[in-house]
Design a protein around this motif. Structure first.
Motif, PDB file in Angstrom:
ATOM      1  N   UNK A 189       0.848  -1.185   0.000  1.00  0.00           N
ATOM      2  CA  UNK A 189       0.000   0.000   0.000  1.00  0.00           C
ATOM      3  C   UNK A 189       0.888   1.242   0.000  1.00  0.00           C
ATOM      4  N   UNK A 190       0.482   2.239  -0.750  1.00  0.00           N
ATOM      5  CA  UNK A 190       1.242   3.495  -0.763  1.00  0.00           C
ATOM      6  C   UNK A 190       0.286   4.643  -0.493  1.00  0.00           C
ATOM      7  N   UNK A 191       0.583   5.466   0.443  1.00  0.00           N
ATOM      8  CA  UNK A 191       1.743   5.430   1.327  1.00  0.00           C
ATOM      9  C   UNK A 191       1.584   4.384   2.425  1.00  0.00           C
ATOM     10  N   UNK A 192       2.687   4.057   3.080  1.00  0.00           N
ATOM     11  CA  UNK A 192       2.658   3.126   4.205  1.00  0.00           C
ATOM     12  C   UNK A 192       3.649   3.589   5.259  1.00  0.00           C
ATOM     13  N   UNK A 193       3.552   3.021   6.441  1.00  0.00           N
ATOM     14  CA  UNK A 193       4.439   3.397   7.544  1.00  0.00           C
ATOM     15  C   UNK A 193       5.546   2.382   7.780  1.00  0.00           C
ATOM     16  N   UNK A 194       5.712   1.443   6.871  1.00  0.00           N
ATOM     17  CA  UNK A 194       6.706   0.372   7.000  1.00  0.00           C
ATOM     18  C   UNK A 194       8.009   0.733   6.295  1.00  0.00           C
ATOM     19  N   UNK A 195       7.906   1.144   5.060  1.00  0.00           N
ATOM     20  CA  UNK A 195       9.072   1.397   4.222  1.00  0.00           C
ATOM     21  C   UNK A 195       9.553   2.834   4.413  1.00  0.00           C
TER      22      UNK A 195
END
Length: 78
Positions: free
Chosen positions: A15-21
């Motif tokens: 998913x974009x945006x995400x809080x992982x990458x």
């Protein structure tokens, strides 16, 4: 890409945006980008290192860009 953190949390950057990458550039990479001239989101290259952070345990996984196997894993000591 999807993977399971050592703590059991499922991490994904699909998913974009995400809080992982995280987007992490070396100072030299960023200097090269700034010196390219006109900057927009289309011509900013991907960083050479891909960094993921687990929101549950805060482990940090470091990948060479395009490689799906972590080359380093960092765990908080305190």
């Amino acid at each position: 890409m999807r993977m399971q953190c050592k703590c059991g949390e499922i991490l994904s950057n699909s998913m974009a945006p995400n809080d992982i990458q995280l987007r992490v550039y070396t100072d030299r990479e960023w200097d090269d980008i700034i010196n390219m001239g006109e900057i927009d989101s289309i011509n900013i290259p991907h960083p050479k290192i891909d960094v993921w952070r687990c929101p549950k345990c805060e482990r940090v996984y470091v990948f060479e860009y395009g490689n799906h196997k972590a080359i380093k894993v960092y765990k908080l000591e305190e």
